[in-house]
Write an enzyme that holds these catalytic residues in place. Structure first.
Site, PDB file in Angstrom:
ATOM      1  CB  SER A 138      -1.001   4.351   3.652  1.00 12.97           C
ATOM      2  OG  SER A 138      -1.423   5.395   2.800  1.00 12.97           O
ATOM      3  CE1 TYR A 163       0.900   1.870  -0.633  1.00 12.27           C
ATOM      4  CE2 TYR A 163      -0.630   3.675  -0.196  1.00 12.27           C
ATOM      5  CZ  TYR A 163       0.575   3.040   0.047  1.00 12.27           C
ATOM      6  OH  TYR A 163       1.457   3.571   0.953  1.00 12.27           O
TER       7      TYR A 163
END
Length: 343
Positions: A138, A163
């Site tokens: 990501s 995350y």
């Protein structure tokens, strides 16, 4: 080192985790349309509307070479069984607990899926050798990086959300397994993916939901238009084309592990993106759409800007995303109004 670009190999078996997810669905569809065999795994969790996940799977079911398995990648025995039974040649791990803000509320889900789940995938590849493991990282790994555009060689040791930390750990784990067990692996740092059949937890989707419910939207930029948030919004078709081009192009270095950005290389101010969405919806429903806006401070875990350098991807497989936000958001608006039957 430049990779010699090879077309997709239709004789291979492709295992895609998160196949009912946004990127997983579109990638599965693209491969199936080319006649590939695809094993799709998804746990259909309820992080967002499961009806949308089932709607995606329903569109994949007519393909004869699609096998759908409901299961969780955190279940190691199940993952090992799938690898032993179907012997995938190429694995694309897209299953993950998504969302930056949700990681503040439910950290357990991120460790279970993103860390333990990915470890299970690596173990399965270790004991059932594959031609290529491609996995989702990501843009969040860049944290609050001030240097733009973000390059794959940048320092990424200061994640600002759990995350992001799990995605950074995935890259480290993949690097280690590649080094120890010679697993050809490619990590993909996705930059704000959007489009039809997308994730309802993403801002553009949520804004549209709020509008049709007659509710205001919340914008986390303090109403500061001069120093607005920037995002490298990347249209779904560009994402899956970039992934597809990499599948048959595994790294062959001494440590066969690589990381690529997949972004639009053209960041937009959040307010410009919102105005473009308003125009797209206006065109679709035939009347002016203006969101009722409430401005709030930036949320913990959010970053002020995301901006991808895509030079490495372009050099490797000759690809650079090109879909404009005007075109991409118009396709989303048309799909949304049709799918939800709103006016």
């Amino acid at each position: 080192m430049r990779l010699d670009y090879k077309e997709i190999d239709k004789t291979k078996t492709y295992l895609i985790t998160g196949a009912a997810g946004f990127i997983g669905y579109f990638l599965s569809k693209l491969l199936l349309e080319q006649g590939c065999r695809v094993i799709g795994v998804d746990n259909i969790n309820d992080y967002y509307d499961v009806n949308l996940k089932y709607a995606r799977l329903k569109l994949l079911k007519p393909f004869e070479k699609f096998i759908s398995i409901k299961g969780d990648i955190s279940d190691k025995a199940m993952i090992m069984k799938i690898f032993e039974e179907y012997k995938p040649n190429i694995v694309v791990n897209l299953a993950a607990q998504a969302g930056v803000r949700y990681s503040l509320e439910n950290p357990d889900a991120y460790i279970q899926s993103n860390t333990i789940g990915f470890y299970n995938i690596l173990e399965a590849c270790r004991y059932n050798p594959v031609n290529h493991l491609v996995y989702a990282s990501s843009s969040s790994v860049y944290g609050a990086n001030k240097k733009v555009p973000f390059e794959e060689t940048d320092f990424v040791d200061h994640p600002v959300s759990l995350y992001a930390a799990t995605k950074k750990s995935n890259e480290l784990m993949a690097h280690t397994y590649s080094h120890l067990y010679k697993i050809p692996a490619t990590g993909l740092r996705f930059f704000t993916v959007y489009g039809p059949m997308g994730r309802p937890d993403m801002a553009y989707f949520g804004f549209t939901d709020k509008y049709f419910k007659g509710e205001p939207i919340r914008i986390f930029n303090n109403g500061d238009f001069e120093n607005d948030l920037y995002r490298d919004f990347t249209y779904i078709d560009d994402i899956v084309e970039g992934v597809e081009r990499l599948l048959s192009n595994a790294p062959t270095d001494a440590i066969p592990h690589r990381v690529f950005n997949i972004g639009n290389n053209s960041p937009e101010k959040l307010m410009v993106f919102i105005e473009t969405l308003e125009k797209a919806l206006s065109k679709t429903i035939g009347r002016e759409v203006v969101f009722d806006k409430i401005f709030e401070p930036i949320k913990a875990g959010d970053v002020p800007a995301t901006y991808a350098s895509t030079d490495l991807l372009q050099e490797a497989v000759g690809f650079k995303p090109e879909t404009s936000i005007e075109e991409g958001l118009q396709r989303f608006a048309d799909w949304y109004v049709e799918y939800y039957k709103v006016k």
